[in-house]
Design a protein around this motif. Structure first.
Motif, PDB file in Angstrom:
ATOM      1  N   ASP A  20      -2.127  -8.386  -4.403  1.00 41.45           N
ATOM      2  CA  ASP A  20      -2.001  -7.547  -5.583  1.00 41.45           C
ATOM      3  C   ASP A  20      -0.554  -7.175  -5.899  1.00 41.45           C
ATOM      4  OD1 ASP A  20      -1.453  -5.718  -3.605  1.00 41.45           O
ATOM      5  OD2 ASP A  20      -3.096  -4.363  -4.097  1.00 41.45           O
ATOM      6  N   GLY A  21       0.371  -7.488  -5.022  1.00 39.53           N
ATOM      7  CA  GLY A  21       1.776  -7.211  -5.273  1.00 39.53           C
ATOM      8  C   GLY A  21       2.215  -5.805  -4.924  1.00 39.53           C
ATOM      9  N   TYR A  22       1.324  -4.980  -4.419  1.00 38.28           N
ATOM     10  CA  TYR A  22       1.691  -3.612  -4.056  1.00 38.28           C
ATOM     11  C   TYR A  22       2.142  -3.543  -2.603  1.00 38.28           C
ATOM     12  CZ  TYR A  22      -0.194  -1.883  -8.434  1.00 38.28           C
ATOM     13  OH  TYR A  22      -0.412  -1.648  -9.766  1.00 38.28           O
ATOM     14  N   LEU A  23       3.101  -2.658  -2.347  1.00 36.73           N
ATOM     15  CA  LEU A  23       3.571  -2.413  -0.990  1.00 36.73           C
ATOM     16  C   LEU A  23       2.780  -1.246  -0.401  1.00 36.73           C
ATOM     17  CD1 LEU A  23       7.394  -2.611  -1.768  1.00 36.73           C
ATOM     18  CD2 LEU A  23       5.947  -4.419  -0.843  1.00 36.73           C
ATOM     19  N   PRO A  24       2.477  -1.273   0.905  1.00 38.27           N
ATOM     20  CA  PRO A  24       1.713  -0.174   1.508  1.00 38.27           C
ATOM     21  C   PRO A  24       2.573   1.089   1.596  1.00 38.27           C
ATOM     22  CG  PRO A  24       2.401  -1.715   3.199  1.00 38.27           C
ATOM     23  CD  PRO A  24       2.804  -2.314   1.883  1.00 38.27           C
ATOM     24  N   LEU A  25       1.997   2.214   1.204  1.00 36.36           N
ATOM     25  CA  LEU A  25       2.714   3.490   1.216  1.00 36.36           C
ATOM     26  C   LEU A  25       2.012   4.476   2.140  1.00 36.36           C
ATOM     27  CD1 LEU A  25       3.310   3.942  -2.634  1.00 36.36           C
ATOM     28  CD2 LEU A  25       4.851   2.897  -0.951  1.00 36.36           C
ATOM     29  N   ASP A  26       2.809   5.354   2.747  1.00 39.11           N
ATOM     30  CA  ASP A  26       2.231   6.427   3.553  1.00 39.11           C
ATOM     31  C   ASP A  26       1.935   7.627   2.652  1.00 39.11           C
ATOM     32  OD1 ASP A  26       4.670   7.722   3.111  1.00 39.11           O
ATOM     33  OD2 ASP A  26       5.389   7.430   5.166  1.00 39.11           O
ATOM     34  N   GLN A  27       1.509   8.737   3.234  1.00 41.78           N
ATOM     35  CA  GLN A  27       1.128   9.914   2.440  1.00 41.78           C
ATOM     36  C   GLN A  27       2.308  10.507   1.674  1.00 41.78           C
ATOM     37  OE1 GLN A  27       1.006   9.702   5.772  1.00 41.78           O
ATOM     38  NE2 GLN A  27       2.128  11.414   6.656  1.00 41.78           N
ATOM     39  N   LYS A  29       4.532   8.647   0.135  1.00 43.68           N
ATOM     40  CA  LYS A  29       4.909   7.599  -0.828  1.00 43.68           C
ATOM     41  C   LYS A  29       6.107   6.765  -0.363  1.00 43.68           C
ATOM     42  CE  LYS A  29       1.890   9.057  -3.911  1.00 43.68           C
ATOM     43  NZ  LYS A  29       0.609   8.484  -3.922  1.00 43.68           N
ATOM     44  N   ASN A  30       6.291   6.677   0.948  1.00 40.21           N
ATOM     45  CA  ASN A  30       7.311   5.798   1.526  1.00 40.21           C
ATOM     46  C   ASN A  30       6.636   4.521   2.000  1.00 40.21           C
ATOM     47  OD1 ASN A  30       9.509   7.677   1.296  1.00 40.21           O
ATOM     48  ND2 ASN A  30       8.598   8.789   3.006  1.00 40.21           N
ATOM     49  N   ILE A  31       7.353   3.408   1.895  1.00 39.72           N
ATOM     50  CA  ILE A  31       6.793   2.139   2.363  1.00 39.72           C
ATOM     51  C   ILE A  31       6.585   2.233   3.868  1.00 39.72           C
ATOM     52  CG2 ILE A  31       7.189  -0.336   2.588  1.00 39.72           C
ATOM     53  CD1 ILE A  31       8.909  -0.135   0.041  1.00 39.72           C
ATOM     54  N   HIS A  32       5.406   1.834   4.300  1.00 38.33           N
ATOM     55  CA  HIS A  32       5.066   1.957   5.718  1.00 38.33           C
ATOM     56  C   HIS A  32       4.067   0.873   6.107  1.00 38.33           C
ATOM     57  CE1 HIS A  32       2.875   3.731   9.205  1.00 38.33           C
ATOM     58  NE2 HIS A  32       4.112   3.977   9.565  1.00 38.33           N
ATOM     59  N   TYR A  33       4.450   0.064   7.070  1.00 43.46           N
ATOM     60  CA  TYR A  33       3.571  -0.954   7.632  1.00 43.46           C
ATOM     61  C   TYR A  33       3.216  -0.511   9.042  1.00 43.46           C
ATOM     62  CZ  TYR A  33       5.372  -3.932   3.897  1.00 43.46           C
ATOM     63  OH  TYR A  33       5.705  -4.450   2.683  1.00 43.46           O
ATOM     64  N   SER A  34       1.993  -0.759   9.448  1.00 44.31           N
ATOM     65  CA  SER A  34       1.620  -0.420  10.820  1.00 44.31           C
ATOM     66  C   SER A  34       0.607  -1.423  11.345  1.00 44.31           C
ATOM     67  CB  SER A  34       1.058   1.001  10.904  1.00 44.31           C
ATOM     68  OG  SER A  34      -0.135   1.106  10.167  1.00 44.31           O
ATOM     69  N   ASP A  35       0.580  -1.510  12.648  1.00 44.57           N
ATOM     70  CA  ASP A  35      -0.362  -2.386  13.326  1.00 44.57           C
ATOM     71  C   ASP A  35      -0.516  -1.874  14.747  1.00 44.57           C
ATOM     72  OD1 ASP A  35      -2.140  -4.514  13.628  1.00 44.57           O
ATOM     73  OD2 ASP A  35      -0.578  -5.935  14.188  1.00 44.57           O
ATOM     74  N   LEU A 123      14.132   0.649  -0.468  1.00 42.33           N
ATOM     75  CA  LEU A 123      12.879   0.253  -1.108  1.00 42.33           C
ATOM     76  C   LEU A 123      11.891   1.406  -0.951  1.00 42.33           C
ATOM     77  CD1 LEU A 123      12.732  -3.414   0.208  1.00 42.33           C
ATOM     78  CD2 LEU A 123      13.613  -2.603  -1.978  1.00 42.33           C
ATOM     79  N   THR A 124      11.278   1.785  -2.042  1.00 42.19           N
ATOM     80  CA  THR A 124      10.377   2.940  -2.044  1.00 42.19           C
ATOM     81  C   THR A 124       9.140   2.623  -2.878  1.00 42.19           C
ATOM     82  OG1 THR A 124      11.386   3.892  -4.022  1.00 42.19           O
ATOM     83  CG2 THR A 124      12.359   4.531  -1.903  1.00 42.19           C
ATOM     84  N   GLY A 125       8.386   3.647  -3.174  1.00 38.40           N
ATOM     85  CA  GLY A 125       7.215   3.501  -4.020  1.00 38.40           C
ATOM     86  C   GLY A 125       7.553   3.071  -5.432  1.00 38.40           C
ATOM     87  N   LYS A 126       8.825   3.129  -5.815  1.00 43.39           N
ATOM     88  CA  LYS A 126       9.208   2.706  -7.174  1.00 43.39           C
ATOM     89  C   LYS A 126       8.914   1.221  -7.388  1.00 43.39           C
ATOM     90  CE  LYS A 126      14.232   2.018  -6.398  1.00 43.39           C
ATOM     91  NZ  LYS A 126      14.083   1.092  -5.342  1.00 43.39           N
TER      92      LYS A 126
END
Length: 180
Positions: A20-27, A29-35, A123-126
């Protein structure tokens, strides 16, 4: 065979999130990947395995690691990975890995787009907001020519975000594969 199956699963996992082209955001609204992973290793064995992965993945362990606490099983890497993106050649990030008995958690945040022609850009939610804004413009446009231009621009924005997603999910997948 085990590795081939892991790669196929990882590829489909990363692709399904990146479509979908969206980056994952945390609560916040910062980009955040986790595993997380559950290798059958003690905390100390897993921590050593993570250290080995860092050395192999980033070349120079001492340059990549910005924080380590073997007693807590915590390690932070600040490094770069190449990127397929219209504006940036690399993404700089912080990767924090916490190991415990039979489990690790990995979190990637603080992403900066890096280009040889300008200063790094946080890089942010923008990046996600740009997709939503472009879709609004497309829906409001009556001119077929202008609408086609806007749709093409939307494809580029989504492809750029998908490039970031692919780089980050591949990094997390590499860690998972190495620790199993």
């Amino acid at each position: 065979m085990k590795y081939l199956a892991s790669l196929l699963i990882l590829f489909s996992f990363g692709t399904s999130f990146a479509q979908d082209g969206y980056l994952p955001l945390d609560q916040d609204k910062n980009i955040h990947y986790s595993d997380s992973g559950q290798p059958n290793l003690s905390k100390d064995e897993l921590y050593k395995k993570v250290q080995e992965w860092v050395g192999k993945s980033f070349g120079n362990y001492q340059n990549a690691v910005t924080f380590e606490d073997p007693n807590a099983g915590k390690l932070r890497v600040t490094s770069y990975v190449p990127l397929i993106h219209a504006q940036f050649a690399y993404v700089r990030f912080d990767l924090t890995i916490t190991a415990s008995d039979n489990k690790y958690e990995a979190h990637i945040n603080n992403l900066d787009g890096v280009s040889p022609i300008h200063s790094p850009v946080r890089l942010t939610g923008k990046e996600n907001e740009a997709i939503a804004a472009q879709q609004v413009l497309i829906n409001a446009e009556n001119s077929k020519k202008k609408r086609a231009e806007l749709e093409e621009n939307l494809k580029i924005i989504k492809a750029d975000n998908n490039g970031i997603n692919t780089a980050m999910y591949n990094l997390l997948g590499s860690l998972k594969q190495f620790t199993n």
